[in-house]
Write an enzyme that holds these catalytic residues in place. Structure first.
Site, short mmCIF file in Angstrom:
data_model
loop_
_atom_site.label_atom_id
_atom_site.label_comp_id
_atom_site.label_asym_id
_atom_site.label_seq_id
_atom_site.Cartn_x
_atom_site.Cartn_y
_atom_site.Cartn_z
N ASP A 176 9.22 38.34 25.70
CA ASP A 176 8.06 37.93 24.81
C ASP A 176 8.26 37.40 23.40
O ASP A 176 7.22 37.00 22.98
CB ASP A 176 6.75 38.95 24.72
N ASP A 193 0.22 49.53 27.13
CA ASP A 193 -0.07 49.25 28.46
C ASP A 193 1.37 49.81 29.03
O ASP A 193 1.29 49.72 30.36
CB ASP A 193 -0.19 47.90 28.76
#
Length: 748
Positions: A450, A59
């Site tokens: 993350d 992505d």
């Protein structure tokens, strides 16, 4: 992340570059710091003509090629420069089943009006080189629905024909192998333009609330080689109205597929060799939580739909279905994956065309040794699942941290457990938010978006896992003590434990802080005194606080505005420094961070104009998470400061005024490394523009001259941070936005 536009014009001072000679290049060898995966691999494509040849898209971290069935992945887009960072997000990919060397990538990360249009990158040599076709619309490779697809498809009967479903501009066709595209006006605007029946747009994800075209699918049986296929399917992300469309005259006219379900959005589809069409549906585009979903089979010849959903979602167990795929060698063998299931997603197997299903993961065995940190994260974001056309035992599925693969898929058909291993070796898709290379001990400690970050004892071997406690879901900053390198402190957002963790043994073991400045303290910046005894934490947007007892208690710092980043002097444990660049203030503490005094910042070319903050972007002053517009303290020299402003580099000796350094006209990252043999100054590393050329640079003479140490094949789009290694001259770490952490050493 907004697109970064180079700052030109008034901020470039002619006097700063007039005496600067063009920098020479210094050949470097570049490798990836092994984390493995770390981001959303959201699509695969097997090349059916070449067993083992596979492609993957991500992505925001480019695309990859795999040359053998289970070998390492090779990055294909590291050559993209900062000016083309928007192309690092790959919206879709496609191969030509009849041309083993052809590859097509639809690239564009965001549909935000502030970013450039997307582009179609086409390759005739399996991604070694590319030609570029500009598109007249934006793509959303890192927006909601990015796991849907594939939006790009090559006609299996005529490789000159490609279709591309866009998010905001309808359906497009190429008849010249993607050298150009034309809008398919026959595809009705009402099919894809958003209307009230689609419901309110989701709260996150850019264009995921729009009625985007999710996939295009050709029926190879509807044509002959050399002539375009006549039957083409298109799936549109809408609910309550037709979302599946078909053309039976090679795209000349389109109509809704008769009787197709409309209660959910079509996500992905697969056409079996026996003519059955399988479609996965979900209530939301994903990849976040779902409310409902289903799987359907369409008998094209009979025009009959059958609900073959493996497990029915409920209010107590809400989820959708992300994809369904078919074994090309056996049309009865299927895989279907759930999406957004809170307890972890499931993969279902059918050997009778979807009449019955069995879940695979309840009995499956998972080997995380190739990326130990993934053992801490449940299975999620299975938005693409593929069965190898050359081996029915080999299947892959995507996750938000890379993906998994099995080599004994058909064992499930005998009632035996499937065995899965991490398939992401070679893929590095993390975002580095900070880098720390201690003066002794491990080579590198990283703060990763993350994740809990990593302690890298071996740069070429994945770390043994997330360092904890605490267990972070996001690590924002990490630093250590210059004179006591065994002390390392990191901050972030904790999944369990506190939002600050520390190590007193160089990263071997970790501890929770006893308290925080206040319960809302998170993220921000952390500074550690040279002796490791004083920690100054500036929680995001809050007042800086100092602790002298390893985080058991915190005292508000006096004399600093809220949100001010603080750095430690690299020699004197009592001294800290801080800056408010847009307020023309420099701050100093000589009492171990308790109080700060202010004096004006006097730059030879005048003050820096205040700008309004945006999303990770200070109005064309680079990404806010990067190393620009920051203050740095020189190793080995007390009070010696560098100001790495976006528009230039400045230095000030202890108590002196800043002087602008020549040649540098733009900065995105800055750091120090071990001095060259015999040199009096530490090595400087800079990502930016020197003498008119963007690159990664090294100076061994205090910024009097620079050498470019990367090349055009190693640019990685956007770089946020850079740091040399204080233990090894020439070694440098580069923290990218989506291509992990790279490290370089001078070539012999």
């Amino acid at each position: 992340m907004n697109a970064i536009k180079p700052l030109l014009g008034a901020l470039l001072l002619a006097g700063a570059t007039a005496q600067a000679a063009p920098p020479k290049d210094a050949p470097y060898r570049w490798r990836e710091v092994a984390i493995v995966g770390g981001g959303f691999v959201d699509g695969f494509a097997f090349q059916p003509a070449v067993p083992g040849l596979t492609y993957a898209r991500t992505d925001m971290g480019g695309a990859y090629r795999r040359d053998t069935a289970t070998g390492p992945w090779q990055p294909l887009l590291d050559w993209l420069p900062l000016a083309d960072v928007n192309l690092m997000g790959v919206e879709s990919l496609a191969v030509d089943p009849n041309n083993p060397d052809a590859l097509y990538l639809a690239c564009g990360t965001y549909t935000n009006p502030a970013v450039p249009n997307g582009a179609l990158l086409r390759s005739k040599d399996r991604g070694k080189t590319f030609q570029r076709t500009e598109l007249p619309f934006r793509l959303g490779g890192n927006e909601g629905g990015r796991g849907n697809g594939e939006r790009l498809a090559v006609d299996p009967n005529d490789g000159r024909v490609l279709y591309l479903g866009s998010r905001l501009a309808g359906l497009w066709r190429s008849g010249d192998a993607a050298a150009s595209f034309q809008r398919v006006d026959a595809f009705p605007d009402s099919a894809w333009q958003r209307d009230a029946s689609d419901g309110p747009p989701p709260s996150w994800g850019g264009s995921d609330g729009k009625a985007t075209i999710n996939f295009v699918l050709f029926d190879p049986s509807s044509g002959t080689r050399g002539q375009p296929s006549r039957t083409i399917y298109a799936g549109v992300s809408v609910v309550g109205r037709p979302g599946l469309w078909v053309s039976r005259d090679a795209g000349a006219t389109w109509a809704p597929v008769p009787g197709a379900p409309t209660q959910h959005r079509p996500m992905r589809a697969a056409l079996a060799s026996d003519g059955k069409l399988y479609v996965a549906f979900a209530s939301d585009p994903g990849p976040h939580r779902m409310k409902d979903g289903s799987v359907w089979r369409y008998d094209v010849a009979a025009q009959a739909w059958a609900d073959i959903t493996p497990a029915r979602p409920s209010a107590a167990d809400a989820f959708g279905y992300a994809t369904v795929t078919v074994d090309s060698a056996n049309p009865q063998r299927l895989l279907a994956s759930t999406a957004g299931r809170g307890a972890g997603d499931e993969l279902f197997r059918s050997v009778d065309g979807g009449t019955t299903w069995q879940p695979l993961f309840k009995a499956a065995k998972f080997d995380a040794s190739a990326a130990p940190y993934v053992a801490d994260t449940h299975l999620h974001w299975l938005y693409d699942v593929k069965i190898n056309p050359a081996n029915p035992d080999h299947a892959l599925f995507t996750t938000g941290y890379g993906g998994w693969e099995t080599l004994n898929l058909t064992a499930a058909d005998k009632g035996e457990p499937t065995r899965w291993q991490v398939m992401s070796r070679g893929i590095e898709e993390t975002v580095a938010l900070a880098l720390h290379s201690p003066t002794k001990g491990v080579p590198l400690v990283t703060a990763i978006g993350d994740y809990s970050g990593f302690v890298h004892t071996d740069l070429d071997t994945p770390a043994p896992g997330n360092p904890k406690p605490p267990f972070f879901g996001n690590t924002h900053d990490v630093t250590g003590a210059e004179l006591a390198p065994e002390v390392i402190v990191r901050i972030g957002k904790a999944r369990t434990g506190s939002n600050l963790g520390y190590s007193l043994d160089g990263g071997k073991t970790w501890h929770n802080a006893g308290s925080a400045p206040d319960p809302k303290s998170s993220d921000g910046f952390i500074a550690v005194s040279a002796d490791g005894k004083a920690w100054v934490w500036t929680p995001k947007g809050q007042q800086p606080h100092v602790s002298h007892d390893r985080g058991d208690t915190w005292t508000p710092v006096k004399g600093l505005p809220a949100g001010t980043r603080v750095i430690a002097d690299r020699v004197n444990p009592k001294r800290f420094h801080a800056m408010a660049l847009f307020d023309d203030k420099l701050y100093a503490s000589s009492d171990a961070g308790l109080t700060f005094s202010a004096r004006p910042i006097t730059l030879p070319d005048g003050p820096v104009k205040r700008v309004a903050p945006g999303s990770h972007n200070h109005s064309n002053r680079g990404d806010d998470r990067g190393g620009q517009d920051r203050l740095y303290a020189t190793p080995g020299r007390t009070g010696d400061l560098w100001l790495a402003a976006f528009h230039g580099l400045y230095r000030a000796g202890d108590g002196q005024a800043f002087k602008r350094q020549p040649a540098v006209t733009e900065i995105h990252a800055f750091g120090f490394g071990r001095a060259a043999p015999g040199a009096k100054e530490p090595a400087l590393y800079l990502v930016g523009t020197v003498a008119g050329k963007h690159g990664v640079y090294r100076s061994t003479d205090g910024a009097a001259s620079w050498r470019r140490i990367n090349d055009d094949a190693h640019q990685w789009g956007l770089i946020l941070h850079v740091s040399g290694d204080p233990k090894v001259f020439g070694r440098v770490y580069v923290g990218t936005h989506g291509r992990g952490v790279q490290y370089g050493d001078p070539k012999p």
